[in-house]
Motif scaffolding. Structure first.
Motif, PDB file in Angstrom:
ATOM      1  N   PRO A 170     -10.899  20.644  42.139  1.00 43.80           N
ATOM      2  CA  PRO A 170     -10.134  19.403  42.024  1.00 43.80           C
ATOM      3  C   PRO A 170     -10.386  18.439  43.169  1.00 43.80           C
ATOM      4  O   PRO A 170     -10.284  17.227  42.998  1.00 43.80           O
ATOM      5  CB  PRO A 170      -8.680  19.887  42.008  1.00 43.80           C
ATOM      6  CG  PRO A 170      -8.710  21.238  42.637  1.00 43.80           C
ATOM      7  CD  PRO A 170     -10.030  21.829  42.241  1.00 43.80           C
ATOM      8  N   ASN A 171     -10.734  18.965  44.351  1.00 42.41           N
ATOM      9  CA  ASN A 171     -10.997  18.075  45.471  1.00 42.41           C
ATOM     10  C   ASN A 171     -12.328  17.339  45.322  1.00 42.41           C
ATOM     11  O   ASN A 171     -12.587  16.373  46.053  1.00 42.41           O
ATOM     12  CB  ASN A 171     -10.977  18.845  46.786  1.00 42.41           C
ATOM     13  CG  ASN A 171      -9.561  19.167  47.228  1.00 42.41           C
ATOM     14  OD1 ASN A 171      -8.704  18.301  47.240  1.00 42.41           O
ATOM     15  ND2 ASN A 171      -9.306  20.427  47.558  1.00 42.41           N
ATOM     16  N   LEU A 215     -11.250  15.190  41.116  1.00 44.51           N
ATOM     17  CA  LEU A 215     -10.232  14.139  41.061  1.00 44.51           C
ATOM     18  C   LEU A 215     -10.717  12.810  41.649  1.00 44.51           C
ATOM     19  O   LEU A 215     -10.498  11.753  41.039  1.00 44.51           O
ATOM     20  CB  LEU A 215      -8.945  14.608  41.746  1.00 44.51           C
ATOM     21  CG  LEU A 215      -8.128  15.656  40.991  1.00 44.51           C
ATOM     22  CD1 LEU A 215      -6.912  16.092  41.796  1.00 44.51           C
ATOM     23  CD2 LEU A 215      -7.693  15.141  39.626  1.00 44.51           C
ATOM     24  N   VAL A 248     -10.159  20.646  35.125  1.00 49.88           N
ATOM     25  CA  VAL A 248      -9.221  20.866  36.227  1.00 49.88           C
ATOM     26  C   VAL A 248      -7.966  21.562  35.720  1.00 49.88           C
ATOM     27  O   VAL A 248      -7.467  22.512  36.346  1.00 49.88           O
ATOM     28  CB  VAL A 248      -8.867  19.521  36.893  1.00 49.88           C
ATOM     29  CG1 VAL A 248      -7.777  19.710  37.939  1.00 49.88           C
ATOM     30  CG2 VAL A 248     -10.111  18.905  37.539  1.00 49.88           C
ATOM     31  N   ALA A 298      -6.658  25.246  36.844  1.00 46.69           N
ATOM     32  CA  ALA A 298      -5.358  25.328  37.510  1.00 46.69           C
ATOM     33  C   ALA A 298      -4.408  26.241  36.750  1.00 46.69           C
ATOM     34  O   ALA A 298      -3.662  27.026  37.356  1.00 46.69           O
ATOM     35  CB  ALA A 298      -4.759  23.935  37.650  1.00 46.69           C
ATOM     36  N   GLN A 358      -1.496  26.552  41.922  1.00 46.93           N
ATOM     37  CA  GLN A 358      -2.203  25.306  41.615  1.00 46.93           C
ATOM     38  C   GLN A 358      -1.391  24.423  40.665  1.00 46.93           C
ATOM     39  O   GLN A 358      -1.948  23.583  39.961  1.00 46.93           O
ATOM     40  CB  GLN A 358      -3.587  25.599  41.043  1.00 46.93           C
ATOM     41  CG  GLN A 358      -4.538  26.172  42.083  1.00 46.93           C
ATOM     42  CD  GLN A 358      -5.980  25.766  41.836  1.00 46.93           C
ATOM     43  OE1 GLN A 358      -6.277  24.723  41.290  1.00 46.93           O
ATOM     44  NE2 GLN A 358      -6.898  26.619  42.268  1.00 46.93           N
ATOM     45  N   VAL A 396      -2.030  20.682  41.324  1.00 44.81           N
ATOM     46  CA  VAL A 396      -3.287  20.209  40.762  1.00 44.81           C
ATOM     47  C   VAL A 396      -3.128  19.993  39.263  1.00 44.81           C
ATOM     48  O   VAL A 396      -3.535  18.961  38.711  1.00 44.81           O
ATOM     49  CB  VAL A 396      -4.408  21.213  41.052  1.00 44.81           C
ATOM     50  CG1 VAL A 396      -5.677  20.844  40.291  1.00 44.81           C
ATOM     51  CG2 VAL A 396      -4.688  21.287  42.542  1.00 44.81           C
ATOM     52  N   ILE A 418      -3.988  20.007  48.181  1.00 43.24           N
ATOM     53  CA  ILE A 418      -4.884  18.943  47.754  1.00 43.24           C
ATOM     54  C   ILE A 418      -5.213  18.105  48.983  1.00 43.24           C
ATOM     55  O   ILE A 418      -4.310  17.635  49.679  1.00 43.24           O
ATOM     56  CB  ILE A 418      -4.224  18.062  46.680  1.00 43.24           C
ATOM     57  CG1 ILE A 418      -3.794  18.915  45.490  1.00 43.24           C
ATOM     58  CG2 ILE A 418      -5.159  16.952  46.230  1.00 43.24           C
ATOM     59  CD1 ILE A 418      -2.955  18.174  44.494  1.00 43.24           C
ATOM     60  N   ASP A 470      -6.510  12.956  46.607  1.00 47.76           N
ATOM     61  CA  ASP A 470      -5.455  12.305  45.839  1.00 47.76           C
ATOM     62  C   ASP A 470      -5.384  10.858  46.306  1.00 47.76           C
ATOM     63  O   ASP A 470      -4.711  10.526  47.276  1.00 47.76           O
ATOM     64  CB  ASP A 470      -4.116  13.016  46.065  1.00 47.76           C
ATOM     65  CG  ASP A 470      -2.956  12.304  45.390  1.00 47.76           C
ATOM     66  OD1 ASP A 470      -3.190  11.308  44.671  1.00 47.76           O
ATOM     67  OD2 ASP A 470      -1.806  12.731  45.593  1.00 47.76           O
TER      68      ASP A 470
END
Length: 472
Positions: free
Chosen positions: A39-40, A43, A104, A108, A115, A118, A188, A193
């Protein structure tokens, strides 16, 4: 002739900026072919792809459909939506955004409560994309979307079903946030984000606020959602501009708002000198001689008449200000003024839980003034406290038409929402553009031709002046 050449150059720029439609329209393949999605990494890609394409594709090409801008290049305002506009937007939303978010969410969910944050963020973003898809096309794949293995030719859900699904997704996301595991929780990165830096309390507020937005469309279409609206009004909702949801553009190369990038690439240094974007008639009619401070913030040379509908500005007209058409203008997803004005509307319609119509109306105007004159990142021209309080205190008790007009103003430079407000409220009253083939304003996009040919379940295109279900 010079203007025509410049318009064609912009068309080439926009269509050439994105890869061809052919590799983006097939939403019928399995988006879960990949095994994982950090996700890092994913996203930020989703944030940027969504925003950059929305600003350039939609922001510069449908801003005159709702007429907050007088005219723009390659617009569908006269009734015909091009394959480039429909294809790029459809492909961006389904493949690049929803397809990646589904990865994602799957990862998660498999990882469990550590998670949940996320999962919640990806679910909120997915719900928002489905909301915009149905706002643009009405019936779209939802319940069978993104599952190419089981549904190689997904059916299209009707708008009411899609909006109900959107509300359910927001409920799921809120439940995930509320049940997140604090010990061992997946962190996160703040830079990943790009809305709230991992602040899940603000994500909860955004989810509730976006849920109210969807419920307002459902109610407008005739659905019985009053109990859900009352329940949502009791939840934390956006109230101040530090909760606004937007993507920040630094203004550095590669991090620039697309409206200004197009101007500098094909016209010249800035909007005021090159006369690319001018205020539409409704903006001029609502703000000129009203005392509203936003007029001076948004419109330059406003001692001159505004361009006529479907005309570009020139040196004899007003023009949109460099204060707002600039490299570091943020891309706004939702502002608290929208929530204030929904509350004002609901209060006028008898919802006691919404509070005072007058207080909410004034709060909406004040939040909008503060956003554009104080709180927006990169603000150039500013408003004083006296500017803001003086104008807000001068306002009369609102009528429903006053509230609708402010909802329209609160969505300035938010292309899909401005278009949705005028279709939902029929305020302000918009004239059909000159040379319109449909005799009214645009109500919907046609489906992309590649989706039509690849999916036999794609509905027949309705005439683009046909109102959507939510307009009932």
């Amino acid at each position: 002739m010079k203007r025509l050449k410049l318009i064609l150059l912009c068309f080439v720029f926009i269509s050439g900026t994105f890869s061809s439609c052919d590799d983006k329209l097939d939403i019928n393949t399995d988006p879960l072919a990949a095994t994982s999605a950090d996700p890092n990494a994913v996203l930020p890609f989703v944030f940027v792809q969504y925003s950059s394409r929305k600003v350039t594709e939609l922001g510069t090409r449908i801003c005159d459909v709702s007429q907050y801008i007088s005219n723009t290049f390659n617009s569908p305002k006269n009734g015909s939506t091009s394959i480039f506009l429909t294809g790029n937007t459809w492909g961006m939303m389904y493949n690049q955004v929803l397809g990646n978010l589904s990865l994602v969410i799957a990862d998660a969910a498999e990882a469990g409560p550590t998670q949940n944050n996320v999962n919640a963020i990806a679910t909120i973003l997915s719900a928002h994309i489905y909301f915009e898809l149905t706002s643009i096309w009405e019936d779209v794949p939802y319940s069978e979307a993104l599952n190419g293995q089981d549904f190689p030719s997904p059916n299209f859900d009707d708008q009411q079903s899609v909006l109900n699904g959107v509300v359910s997704l927001y409920d799921e996301a809120i439940a995930l946030i509320d049940s997140r595991q604090l010990d061992g929780e997946f962190a996160i990165n703040a830079s990943s984000d790009q809305f709230y830096g991992g602040d899940m309390d603000k994500w909860r507020v955004l989810a509730n606020s976006l849920k109210l937005r969807a419920l307002m469309l459902l109610r407008n279409g005739g659905a019985n959602v009053d109990a859900q609206i009352n329940a949502t009004l009791a939840q934390p909702l956006m109230a101040s501009n530090d909760e606004a949801a937007y993507l920040f553009y630094s203004g550095a190369p590669g991090e620039q708002n697309g409206m200004q990038t197009i101007i500098t690439a094909f016209f010249g240094p800035d909007n005021e000198s090159q006369n690319v974007f001018g205020p539409g008639p409704p903006i001029d009619e609502l703000l000129r001689d009203s005392g509203d401070p936003r007029y001076d913030l948004w419109v330059a040379r406003n001692d001159l008449p505004a361009p006529e509908l479907a005309f570009f500005p020139d040196n004899s007209t007003s023009v949109l200000s460099n204060n707002i058409i600039r490299f570091d203008l943020p891309d706004m997803l939702m502002l608290p003024s929208e929530i204030d004005l929904y509350k004002a509307e609901l209060a006028l319609e008898g919802f006691a839980a919404a509070g005072s119509a007058d207080a909410n109306y004034r709060a909406g105007v004040e939040n909008s003034l503060r956003w554009w004159g104080q709180d927006i990142p990169g603000v150039l021209a500013t408003l004083t406290e006296a500017d803001i309080s003086g104008y807000v205190s001068s306002l009369s008790a609102p009528t429903i038409e006053d509230v609708y007009n402010e909802q329209y103003l609160s969505a300035f430079l938010m292309p899909v929402m401005a278009w949705t407000h005028v279709r939902r409220n029929k305020i302000p009253v918009l004239d059909a553009p000159p040379a319109s083939t449909i005799g009214t304003t645009l109500r919907r996009f046609n489906y992309p031709p590649d989706e039509v040919t690849s999916n036999p379940n794609t509905p027949a295109n309705l005439p683009t002046e046909t109102p959507m279900w939510f307009e009932n």
